[in-house]
Design a protein around this motif. Structure first.
Motif, PDB file in Angstrom:
ATOM      1  N   THR A  87     -38.263  -4.143 -10.166  1.00  0.00           N
ATOM      2  CA  THR A  87     -37.890  -4.897  -8.967  1.00  0.00           C
ATOM      3  C   THR A  87     -38.662  -6.204  -8.894  1.00  0.00           C
ATOM      4  O   THR A  87     -38.107  -7.252  -8.545  1.00  0.00           O
ATOM      5  N   ASN A  88     -39.936  -6.173  -9.249  1.00  0.00           N
ATOM      6  CA  ASN A  88     -40.756  -7.379  -9.255  1.00  0.00           C
ATOM      7  C   ASN A  88     -40.179  -8.413 -10.220  1.00  0.00           C
ATOM      8  O   ASN A  88     -40.062  -9.593  -9.878  1.00  0.00           O
ATOM      9  N   TYR A  89     -39.812  -7.986 -11.424  1.00  0.00           N
ATOM     10  CA  TYR A  89     -39.232  -8.918 -12.401  1.00  0.00           C
ATOM     11  C   TYR A  89     -37.946  -9.540 -11.869  1.00  0.00           C
ATOM     12  O   TYR A  89     -37.694 -10.735 -12.029  1.00  0.00           O
ATOM     13  N   ARG A  90     -37.134  -8.727 -11.246  1.00  0.00           N
ATOM     14  CA  ARG A  90     -35.867  -9.242 -10.724  1.00  0.00           C
ATOM     15  C   ARG A  90     -36.083 -10.183  -9.542  1.00  0.00           C
ATOM     16  O   ARG A  90     -35.367 -11.179  -9.395  1.00  0.00           O
ATOM     17  N   LEU A  91     -37.062  -9.856  -8.710  1.00  0.00           N
ATOM     18  CA  LEU A  91     -37.379 -10.754  -7.600  1.00  0.00           C
ATOM     19  C   LEU A  91     -37.876 -12.098  -8.116  1.00  0.00           C
ATOM     20  O   LEU A  91     -37.526 -13.151  -7.564  1.00  0.00           O
ATOM     21  N   ILE A  92     -38.683 -12.079  -9.167  1.00  0.00           N
ATOM     22  CA  ILE A  92     -39.167 -13.327  -9.764  1.00  0.00           C
ATOM     23  C   ILE A  92     -37.984 -14.159 -10.265  1.00  0.00           C
ATOM     24  O   ILE A  92     -37.922 -15.369 -10.049  1.00  0.00           O
ATOM     25  N   GLY A  93     -37.029 -13.498 -10.918  1.00  0.00           N
ATOM     26  CA  GLY A  93     -35.835 -14.203 -11.391  1.00  0.00           C
ATOM     27  C   GLY A  93     -35.032 -14.802 -10.255  1.00  0.00           C
ATOM     28  O   GLY A  93     -34.595 -15.959 -10.325  1.00  0.00           O
ATOM     29  N   LEU A  94     -34.838 -14.025  -9.182  1.00  0.00           N
ATOM     30  CA  LEU A  94     -34.085 -14.529  -8.025  1.00  0.00           C
ATOM     31  C   LEU A  94     -34.821 -15.669  -7.332  1.00  0.00           C
ATOM     32  O   LEU A  94     -34.198 -16.642  -6.895  1.00  0.00           O
ATOM     33  N   LEU A  95     -36.148 -15.555  -7.227  1.00  0.00           N
ATOM     34  CA  LEU A  95     -36.926 -16.635  -6.632  1.00  0.00           C
ATOM     35  C   LEU A  95     -36.783 -17.917  -7.450  1.00  0.00           C
ATOM     36  O   LEU A  95     -36.630 -19.007  -6.895  1.00  0.00           O
ATOM     37  N   GLY A  96     -36.832 -17.782  -8.764  1.00  0.00           N
ATOM     38  CA  GLY A  96     -36.652 -18.946  -9.624  1.00  0.00           C
ATOM     39  C   GLY A  96     -35.280 -19.567  -9.455  1.00  0.00           C
ATOM     40  O   GLY A  96     -35.142 -20.794  -9.367  1.00  0.00           O
ATOM     41  N   PHE A  97     -34.251 -18.715  -9.407  1.00  0.00           N
ATOM     42  CA  PHE A  97     -32.884 -19.190  -9.228  1.00  0.00           C
ATOM     43  C   PHE A  97     -32.734 -19.947  -7.913  1.00  0.00           C
ATOM     44  O   PHE A  97     -32.211 -21.068  -7.878  1.00  0.00           O
ATOM     45  N   TYR A  98     -33.190 -19.355  -6.803  1.00  0.00           N
ATOM     46  CA  TYR A  98     -33.058 -20.003  -5.509  1.00  0.00           C
ATOM     47  C   TYR A  98     -33.936 -21.236  -5.390  1.00  0.00           C
ATOM     48  O   TYR A  98     -33.590 -22.181  -4.687  1.00  0.00           O
ATOM     49  N   LEU A  99     -35.063 -21.242  -6.079  1.00  0.00           N
ATOM     50  CA  LEU A  99     -35.901 -22.439  -6.081  1.00  0.00           C
ATOM     51  C   LEU A  99     -35.171 -23.595  -6.762  1.00  0.00           C
ATOM     52  O   LEU A  99     -35.172 -24.726  -6.253  1.00  0.00           O
ATOM     53  N   ILE A 100     -34.513 -23.314  -7.886  1.00  0.00           N
ATOM     54  CA  ILE A 100     -33.738 -24.349  -8.584  1.00  0.00           C
ATOM     55  C   ILE A 100     -32.599 -24.855  -7.700  1.00  0.00           C
ATOM     56  O   ILE A 100     -32.375 -26.065  -7.589  1.00  0.00           O
ATOM     57  N   ILE A 101     -31.885 -23.942  -7.051  1.00  0.00           N
ATOM     58  CA  ILE A 101     -30.785 -24.324  -6.163  1.00  0.00           C
ATOM     59  C   ILE A 101     -31.294 -25.220  -5.037  1.00  0.00           C
ATOM     60  O   ILE A 101     -30.692 -26.251  -4.709  1.00  0.00           O
ATOM     61  N   ASN A 102     -32.427 -24.849  -4.434  1.00  0.00           N
ATOM     62  CA  ASN A 102     -32.975 -25.645  -3.337  1.00  0.00           C
ATOM     63  C   ASN A 102     -33.451 -27.011  -3.814  1.00  0.00           C
ATOM     64  O   ASN A 102     -33.276 -28.010  -3.107  1.00  0.00           O
ATOM     65  N   VAL A 103     -34.039 -27.078  -4.982  1.00  0.00           N
ATOM     66  CA  VAL A 103     -34.461 -28.372  -5.527  1.00  0.00           C
ATOM     67  C   VAL A 103     -33.233 -29.246  -5.770  1.00  0.00           C
ATOM     68  O   VAL A 103     -33.239 -30.447  -5.452  1.00  0.00           O
ATOM     69  N   LEU A 104     -32.157 -28.674  -6.316  1.00  0.00           N
ATOM     70  CA  LEU A 104     -30.925 -29.433  -6.516  1.00  0.00           C
ATOM     71  C   LEU A 104     -30.372 -29.951  -5.189  1.00  0.00           C
ATOM     72  O   LEU A 104     -29.929 -31.101  -5.093  1.00  0.00           O
ATOM     73  N   HIS A 105     -30.393 -29.104  -4.168  1.00  0.00           N
ATOM     74  CA  HIS A 105     -29.935 -29.544  -2.846  1.00  0.00           C
ATOM     75  C   HIS A 105     -30.776 -30.712  -2.343  1.00  0.00           C
ATOM     76  O   HIS A 105     -30.237 -31.675  -1.789  1.00  0.00           O
ATOM     77  N   LEU A 106     -32.079 -30.614  -2.512  1.00  0.00           N
ATOM     78  CA  LEU A 106     -32.955 -31.697  -2.054  1.00  0.00           C
ATOM     79  C   LEU A 106     -32.698 -32.989  -2.829  1.00  0.00           C
ATOM     80  O   LEU A 106     -32.695 -34.080  -2.251  1.00  0.00           O
ATOM     81  N   VAL A 107     -32.459 -32.872  -4.122  1.00  0.00           N
ATOM     82  CA  VAL A 107     -32.149 -34.064  -4.931  1.00  0.00           C
ATOM     83  C   VAL A 107     -30.847 -34.685  -4.448  1.00  0.00           C
ATOM     84  O   VAL A 107     -30.758 -35.902  -4.257  1.00  0.00           O
ATOM     85  N   TRP A 108     -29.827 -33.858  -4.234  1.00  0.00           N
ATOM     86  CA  TRP A 108     -28.549 -34.388  -3.742  1.00  0.00           C
ATOM     87  C   TRP A 108     -28.723 -35.015  -2.359  1.00  0.00           C
ATOM     88  O   TRP A 108     -28.115 -36.032  -2.048  1.00  0.00           O
ATOM     89  N   PHE A 109     -29.545 -34.389  -1.521  1.00  0.00           N
ATOM     90  CA  PHE A 109     -29.797 -34.920  -0.189  1.00  0.00           C
ATOM     91  C   PHE A 109     -30.475 -36.290  -0.274  1.00  0.00           C
ATOM     92  O   PHE A 109     -30.120 -37.212   0.452  1.00  0.00           O
ATOM     93  N   LEU A 110     -31.434 -36.422  -1.177  1.00  0.00           N
ATOM     94  CA  LEU A 110     -32.118 -37.697  -1.350  1.00  0.00           C
ATOM     95  C   LEU A 110     -31.215 -38.770  -1.971  1.00  0.00           C
ATOM     96  O   LEU A 110     -31.431 -39.968  -1.756  1.00  0.00           O
ATOM     97  N   MET A 111     -30.195 -38.349  -2.696  1.00  0.00           N
ATOM     98  CA  MET A 111     -29.278 -39.300  -3.326  1.00  0.00           C
ATOM     99  C   MET A 111     -28.153 -39.745  -2.395  1.00  0.00           C
ATOM    100  O   MET A 111     -27.421 -40.693  -2.722  1.00  0.00           O
ATOM    101  N   LEU A 112     -27.994 -39.094  -1.261  1.00  0.00           N
ATOM    102  CA  LEU A 112     -26.900 -39.437  -0.347  1.00  0.00           C
ATOM    103  C   LEU A 112     -26.840 -40.908   0.043  1.00  0.00           C
ATOM    104  O   LEU A 112     -25.745 -41.485   0.083  1.00  0.00           O
ATOM    105  N   PRO A 113     -27.967 -41.558   0.323  1.00  0.00           N
ATOM    106  CA  PRO A 113     -27.870 -42.982   0.715  1.00  0.00           C
ATOM    107  C   PRO A 113     -27.230 -43.868  -0.347  1.00  0.00           C
ATOM    108  O   PRO A 113     -26.668 -44.913  -0.030  1.00  0.00           O
TER     109      PRO A 113
END
Length: 116
Positions: A87-113
């Motif tokens: 479960t710990n390994y899978r949680l680490i994988g999911l955390l990494g996945f969601y961290l990447i998704i959130n970073v992408l969202h932030l990059v897109w948000f910063l690129m909006l202007p």
């Protein structure tokens, strides 16, 4: 930080579940903001239909994960060490996945202007 990731004791898993929940909430929040600009579309076809309905969005992205994470944590209290490690390994994988998704969202948000 690396020790926190490797540790699979229940208090650490509880923190990882909470972090995963917070990343999930920030994912949907940033998604809604970006989609409302009209410049971005939801890439996930299942969520594309759901984010048009606020009650469905709340249920799928806020309430349902909270219930599942609480249930998982309660179940982990009686599981074997091997299952807790898995479960710990899978949680680490999911955390990494969601961290990447959130970073992408932030990059897109910063690129909006640049696109408005």
């Amino acid at each position: 930080m690396f020790n926190f990731i490797r540790r699979y004791q229940l208090p650490n898993l509880k923190i990882k579940l909470l972090l995963l929940y917070l990343l999930n909430i920030s994912d949907i929040s940033l998604t809604i903001i970006l989609v409302n600009t009209g410049l971005i579309v939801e890439a996930n076809p299942l969520m594309a239909n759901i984010i048009t309905n606020s009650m469905a969005t709340f249920f799928v992205k806020a309430l349902l994960p909270a219930i599942l994470f609480v249930y998982l944590y309660i179940r982990l209290k009686t599981e074997t060490v091997e299952m807790i490690k898995l479960t710990n390994y899978r949680l680490i994988g999911l955390l990494g996945f969601y961290l990447i998704i959130n970073v992408l969202h932030l990059v897109w948000f910063l690129m909006l202007p640049f696109f408005v």
